[in-house]
Write a protein that holds these residues in place. Structure first.
Motif, PDB file in Angstrom:
ATOM      1  N   ALA A  73       0.881  -1.184   0.000  1.00 28.26           N
ATOM      2  CA  ALA A  73       0.000   0.000   0.000  1.00 28.26           C
ATOM      3  C   ALA A  73       0.909   1.221   0.000  1.00 28.26           C
ATOM      4  CB  ALA A  73      -0.903  -0.007   1.224  1.00 28.26           C
ATOM      5  N   PHE A  74       0.948   1.889  -1.172  1.00 28.94           N
ATOM      6  CA  PHE A  74       1.874   3.026  -1.320  1.00 28.94           C
ATOM      7  C   PHE A  74       1.131   4.341  -1.115  1.00 28.94           C
ATOM      8  CE2 PHE A  74       5.341   0.498  -2.672  1.00 28.94           C
ATOM      9  CZ  PHE A  74       4.897  -0.463  -3.572  1.00 28.94           C
ATOM     10  N   ASN A  75       1.674   5.180  -0.257  1.00 32.87           N
ATOM     11  CA  ASN A  75       1.075   6.514  -0.093  1.00 32.87           C
ATOM     12  C   ASN A  75       1.456   7.392  -1.280  1.00 32.87           C
ATOM     13  OD1 ASN A  75       1.205   5.449   2.777  1.00 32.87           O
ATOM     14  ND2 ASN A  75       0.035   7.358   3.032  1.00 32.87           N
ATOM     15  N   THR A  76       0.456   8.099  -1.825  1.00 32.49           N
ATOM     16  CA  THR A  76       0.773   9.051  -2.879  1.00 32.49           C
ATOM     17  C   THR A  76       0.737  10.456  -2.283  1.00 32.49           C
ATOM     18  OG1 THR A  76       0.325   9.796  -5.134  1.00 32.49           O
ATOM     19  CG2 THR A  76      -1.600   9.367  -3.738  1.00 32.49           C
ATOM     20  N   ASN A  77       1.528  11.344  -2.882  1.00 32.50           N
ATOM     21  CA  ASN A  77       1.618  12.723  -2.392  1.00 32.50           C
ATOM     22  C   ASN A  77       1.366  13.762  -3.481  1.00 32.50           C
ATOM     23  OD1 ASN A  77       2.747  12.337   0.521  1.00 32.50           O
ATOM     24  ND2 ASN A  77       3.938  10.962  -0.733  1.00 32.50           N
ATOM     25  N   ASN A  78       1.293  13.300  -4.738  1.00 31.83           N
ATOM     26  CA  ASN A  78       1.034  14.268  -5.834  1.00 31.83           C
ATOM     27  C   ASN A  78       0.836  13.510  -7.146  1.00 31.83           C
ATOM     28  OD1 ASN A  78       3.545  13.492  -6.769  1.00 31.83           O
ATOM     29  ND2 ASN A  78       4.606  15.297  -5.973  1.00 31.83           N
ATOM     30  N   LEU A  79       0.726  14.266  -8.227  1.00 33.07           N
ATOM     31  CA  LEU A  79       0.504  13.674  -9.560  1.00 33.07           C
ATOM     32  C   LEU A  79       1.646  12.731  -9.931  1.00 33.07           C
ATOM     33  CD1 LEU A  79      -0.738  13.786 -12.565  1.00 33.07           C
ATOM     34  CD2 LEU A  79       0.987  15.556 -12.940  1.00 33.07           C
ATOM     35  N   GLU A  80       2.863  13.217  -9.759  1.00 32.86           N
ATOM     36  CA  GLU A  80       4.019  12.408 -10.196  1.00 32.86           C
ATOM     37  C   GLU A  80       4.098  11.094  -9.413  1.00 32.86           C
ATOM     38  OE1 GLU A  80       4.066  15.650  -9.657  1.00 32.86           O
ATOM     39  OE2 GLU A  80       4.621  16.437 -11.635  1.00 32.86           O
ATOM     40  N   TRP A  81       3.892  11.196  -8.086  1.00 32.71           N
ATOM     41  CA  TRP A  81       3.947   9.978  -7.239  1.00 32.71           C
ATOM     42  C   TRP A  81       2.954   8.947  -7.768  1.00 32.71           C
ATOM     43  CZ3 TRP A  81       7.317  12.537  -4.244  1.00 32.71           C
ATOM     44  CH2 TRP A  81       7.884  11.933  -3.143  1.00 32.71           C
ATOM     45  N   THR A  82       1.755   9.447  -8.076  1.00 39.12           N
ATOM     46  CA  THR A  82       0.673   8.541  -8.495  1.00 39.12           C
ATOM     47  C   THR A  82       1.048   7.847  -9.797  1.00 39.12           C
ATOM     48  OG1 THR A  82      -0.883  10.112  -7.498  1.00 39.12           O
ATOM     49  CG2 THR A  82      -1.815   8.414  -8.928  1.00 39.12           C
ATOM     50  N   LYS A  83       1.593   8.614 -10.737  1.00 37.92           N
ATOM     51  CA  LYS A  83       1.978   8.031 -12.034  1.00 37.92           C
ATOM     52  C   LYS A  83       3.071   6.977 -11.840  1.00 37.92           C
ATOM     53  CE  LYS A  83       2.512  10.791 -15.649  1.00 37.92           C
ATOM     54  NZ  LYS A  83       2.978  11.984 -16.414  1.00 37.92           N
ATOM     55  N   CYS A  84       4.026   7.280 -10.945  1.00 39.44           N
ATOM     56  CA  CYS A  84       5.156   6.335 -10.749  1.00 39.44           C
ATOM     57  C   CYS A  84       4.700   5.058 -10.077  1.00 39.44           C
ATOM     58  CB  CYS A  84       6.217   6.997  -9.883  1.00 39.44           C
ATOM     59  SG  CYS A  84       6.821   8.495 -10.597  1.00 39.44           S
ATOM     60  N   ILE A  85       3.803   5.193  -9.109  1.00 40.89           N
ATOM     61  CA  ILE A  85       3.311   3.990  -8.421  1.00 40.89           C
ATOM     62  C   ILE A  85       2.552   3.115  -9.416  1.00 40.89           C
ATOM     63  CG2 ILE A  85       1.697   3.154  -6.650  1.00 40.89           C
ATOM     64  CD1 ILE A  85       2.382   5.809  -5.087  1.00 40.89           C
ATOM     65  N   LEU A  86       1.701   3.745 -10.215  1.00 41.92           N
ATOM     66  CA  LEU A  86       0.931   2.981 -11.215  1.00 41.92           C
ATOM     67  C   LEU A  86       1.878   2.319 -12.223  1.00 41.92           C
ATOM     68  CD1 LEU A  86      -2.080   5.399 -11.849  1.00 41.92           C
ATOM     69  CD2 LEU A  86      -2.183   3.125 -10.773  1.00 41.92           C
ATOM     70  N   ALA A  87       2.880   3.048 -12.673  1.00 38.41           N
ATOM     71  CA  ALA A  87       3.828   2.466 -13.650  1.00 38.41           C
ATOM     72  C   ALA A  87       4.580   1.289 -13.025  1.00 38.41           C
ATOM     73  CB  ALA A  87       4.817   3.542 -14.112  1.00 38.41           C
ATOM     74  N   GLY A  88       4.945   1.437 -11.758  1.00 39.26           N
ATOM     75  CA  GLY A  88       5.715   0.382 -11.081  1.00 39.26           C
ATOM     76  C   GLY A  88       4.904  -0.882 -10.864  1.00 39.26           C
ATOM     77  N   VAL A  89       3.653  -0.736 -10.427  1.00 40.50           N
ATOM     78  CA  VAL A  89       2.847  -1.945 -10.157  1.00 40.50           C
ATOM     79  C   VAL A  89       2.424  -2.618 -11.458  1.00 40.50           C
ATOM     80  CG1 VAL A  89       2.106  -1.152  -7.884  1.00 40.50           C
ATOM     81  CG2 VAL A  89       0.650  -0.674  -9.864  1.00 40.50           C
ATOM     82  N   GLN A  90       2.265  -1.812 -12.501  1.00 42.81           N
ATOM     83  CA  GLN A  90       1.957  -2.419 -13.813  1.00 42.81           C
ATOM     84  C   GLN A  90       3.159  -3.216 -14.307  1.00 42.81           C
ATOM     85  OE1 GLN A  90      -0.979  -2.435 -15.319  1.00 42.81           O
ATOM     86  NE2 GLN A  90      -0.382  -3.312 -17.291  1.00 42.81           N
ATOM     87  N   PRO A 104      -1.071  -6.446  -7.893  1.00 37.63           N
ATOM     88  CA  PRO A 104      -2.201  -5.664  -7.372  1.00 37.63           C
ATOM     89  C   PRO A 104      -1.668  -4.705  -6.322  1.00 37.63           C
ATOM     90  CG  PRO A 104      -2.263  -7.942  -6.565  1.00 37.63           C
ATOM     91  CD  PRO A 104      -1.146  -7.866  -7.541  1.00 37.63           C
ATOM     92  N   THR A 105      -2.331  -3.575  -6.169  1.00 40.45           N
ATOM     93  CA  THR A 105      -1.809  -2.638  -5.165  1.00 40.45           C
ATOM     94  C   THR A 105      -2.897  -1.750  -4.603  1.00 40.45           C
ATOM     95  OG1 THR A 105       0.074  -1.177  -4.693  1.00 40.45           O
ATOM     96  CG2 THR A 105      -1.273  -0.600  -6.579  1.00 40.45           C
ATOM     97  N   ILE A 106      -2.554  -1.094  -3.532  1.00 41.90           N
ATOM     98  CA  ILE A 106      -3.434  -0.093  -2.922  1.00 41.90           C
ATOM     99  C   ILE A 106      -2.687   1.239  -2.982  1.00 41.90           C
ATOM    100  CG2 ILE A 106      -4.515   0.670  -0.750  1.00 41.90           C
ATOM    101  CD1 ILE A 106      -4.651  -2.410  -0.052  1.00 41.90           C
ATOM    102  N   ILE A 107      -3.285   2.206  -3.670  1.00 37.89           N
ATOM    103  CA  ILE A 107      -2.735   3.567  -3.610  1.00 37.89           C
ATOM    104  C   ILE A 107      -3.501   4.269  -2.492  1.00 37.89           C
ATOM    105  CG2 ILE A 107      -2.616   5.795  -4.782  1.00 37.89           C
ATOM    106  CD1 ILE A 107      -2.038   4.381  -7.368  1.00 37.89           C
ATOM    107  N   GLN A 108      -2.766   4.784  -1.513  1.00 39.45           N
ATOM    108  CA  GLN A 108      -3.451   5.397  -0.387  1.00 39.45           C
ATOM    109  C   GLN A 108      -2.966   6.823  -0.180  1.00 39.45           C
ATOM    110  OE1 GLN A 108      -2.722   2.472   2.644  1.00 39.45           O
ATOM    111  NE2 GLN A 108      -0.864   3.489   3.376  1.00 39.45           N
ATOM    112  N   VAL A 109      -3.834   7.593   0.479  1.00 39.38           N
ATOM    113  CA  VAL A 109      -3.500   9.000   0.697  1.00 39.38           C
ATOM    114  C   VAL A 109      -3.918   9.390   2.105  1.00 39.38           C
ATOM    115  CG1 VAL A 109      -5.721   9.907  -0.228  1.00 39.38           C
ATOM    116  CG2 VAL A 109      -3.642  11.314  -0.334  1.00 39.38           C
ATOM    117  N   SER A 110      -3.023  10.116   2.780  1.00 41.25           N
ATOM    118  CA  SER A 110      -3.388  10.611   4.107  1.00 41.25           C
ATOM    119  C   SER A 110      -4.262  11.850   3.931  1.00 41.25           C
ATOM    120  CB  SER A 110      -2.119  10.991   4.889  1.00 41.25           C
ATOM    121  OG  SER A 110      -1.532  12.145   4.286  1.00 41.25           O
ATOM    122  N   GLU A 111      -4.911  12.277   4.988  1.00 45.36           N
ATOM    123  CA  GLU A 111      -5.788  13.451   4.879  1.00 45.36           C
ATOM    124  C   GLU A 111      -4.963  14.702   4.583  1.00 45.36           C
ATOM    125  OE1 GLU A 111      -8.989  13.971   7.501  1.00 45.36           O
ATOM    126  OE2 GLU A 111      -9.644  11.894   7.336  1.00 45.36           O
TER     127      GLU A 111
END
Ligand code: G3H
Ligand code: ZN
Length: 287
Positions: A21-38, A43-50
């Motif tokens: 479960a990877f925490n995302t912090n912005n657009l770039e983080w999200t793209k990198c996590i998606l590229a990495g798990v693909q 399977p993965t969980i993209i998570q975000v703190s409040e």
């Protein structure tokens, strides 16, 4: 499309591996996590703190961003979007705007209030097919400005919350958010074993995954852990690669500060780390 985390975590529990479960912090983080798990076919969980969601523009912005990037990038592995350490109101809001999984972290309330609020979030989320994580026993360190000394969760309390129908449960077992001190005693496997037995097969969540030696993560997986949270490790990777790029200074002289260039080294580092962690947790190839 994004999915609930329930099925992937239960499959991991049955298959004795862990969903990262990877925490995302912005657009770039999200793209990198998606590229990495693909790339890892994990399977993965993209998570975000409040706090990170607020920084990114709010829960709805995060939900729309992750959903649209998932489609635009042609991702095919199962991905859940999860609120991390949610407040009661935050969890309700995320349920409304398209998250597929939420954590209600009631560990700082007295136990009865934690149970009552957890019950309400579980009912609301499940009515929309959204998975739920709750927490018993504060996780050490500081997360999103909330500090906790970290405590060992009470197996009886874990059993009670598990019986509410939560999909996976975070229980303090000596884990800490952020970097681990050199004199850290390690995970308390005796307590984890007691909790694993008490919750009767409910998947457990290991918070503070950054910096825990893999052999300890692997042992925790044999004792019921099926979701491992990672935030700090990606932040450290990104910072180190970006610092190296800036210190080299080659592209920056007079050519402006194109974020596509300046952020690229950090992004590549995150993607590589995501692939490495998927393999280490055993989720690679499990899509
Ligand atoms: O909830 C977030 C995670 O527990 C992240 O912990 O920054 O120590 O990896 P970490
Ligand atoms: Zn956490």
């Amino acid at each position: 499309m994004l999915v609930s985390a329930k099925e992937m975590v239960e499959k991991a529990h049955a298959g004795h591996y862990a969903i990262p479960a990877f925490n995302t912090n912005n657009l770039e983080w999200t793209k990198c996590i998606l590229a990495g798990v693909q790339e890892a076919q994990s399977p993965t969980i993209i998570q975000v703190s409040e706090g990170a969601a607020k920084y990114m523009g709010g829960f709805k912005v995060v939900a729309d961003l992750v959903k649209n990037l998932y489609e635009a990038m042609g991702i095919t592995v199962p991905v859940a979007l999860h609120l991390d350490h949610g407040t009661f109101e935050g969890a309700k809001k995320c349920i409304e705007v398209g998250f597929t999984s939420v954590m209600f972290d009631g560990s700082h309330f007295d136990f009865d209030e934690n149970v009552a609020k957890s019950k309400e979030i579980i009912a609301l989320a499940h009515s929309k097919g959204i998975s739920v994580e709750c927490e018993v026993g504060g996780i050490g360190g500081v997360e999103d400005g909330v500090a906790s000394a970290g405590e060992l969760a009470d197996p009886a309390e874990c059993k009670a919350v598990a019986e509410l129908g939560v999909d996976f449960l975070a229980a303090g077992i000596g884990n800490i958010h952020g970097p681990y001190p050199a004199d850290w005693k390690g995970l308390n496997f005796e307590r984890l074993d007691e909790i694993d037995k008490a919750v009767n097969g409910k998947p457990l969540v290991l918070h503070g995954g950054s910096g825990i030696p893999f052999e300890q993560v692997h042992k925790a997986v044999t004792l019921g852990v099926s979701k491992v949270n990672i935030n700090t490790e990606l932040q450290l990777e990104f910072a180190a690669a970006t610092r190296k790029y800036i210190e080299a200074g080659s592209d920056l002289k007079g050519k402006g500060y194109d974020p596509r260039k300046v952020l690229k080294p950090g992004c590549d580092a995150i993607t590589a780390k995501v692939v490495e962690l998927c393999k280490a947790f055993g989720s690679a190839g499990k899509a």
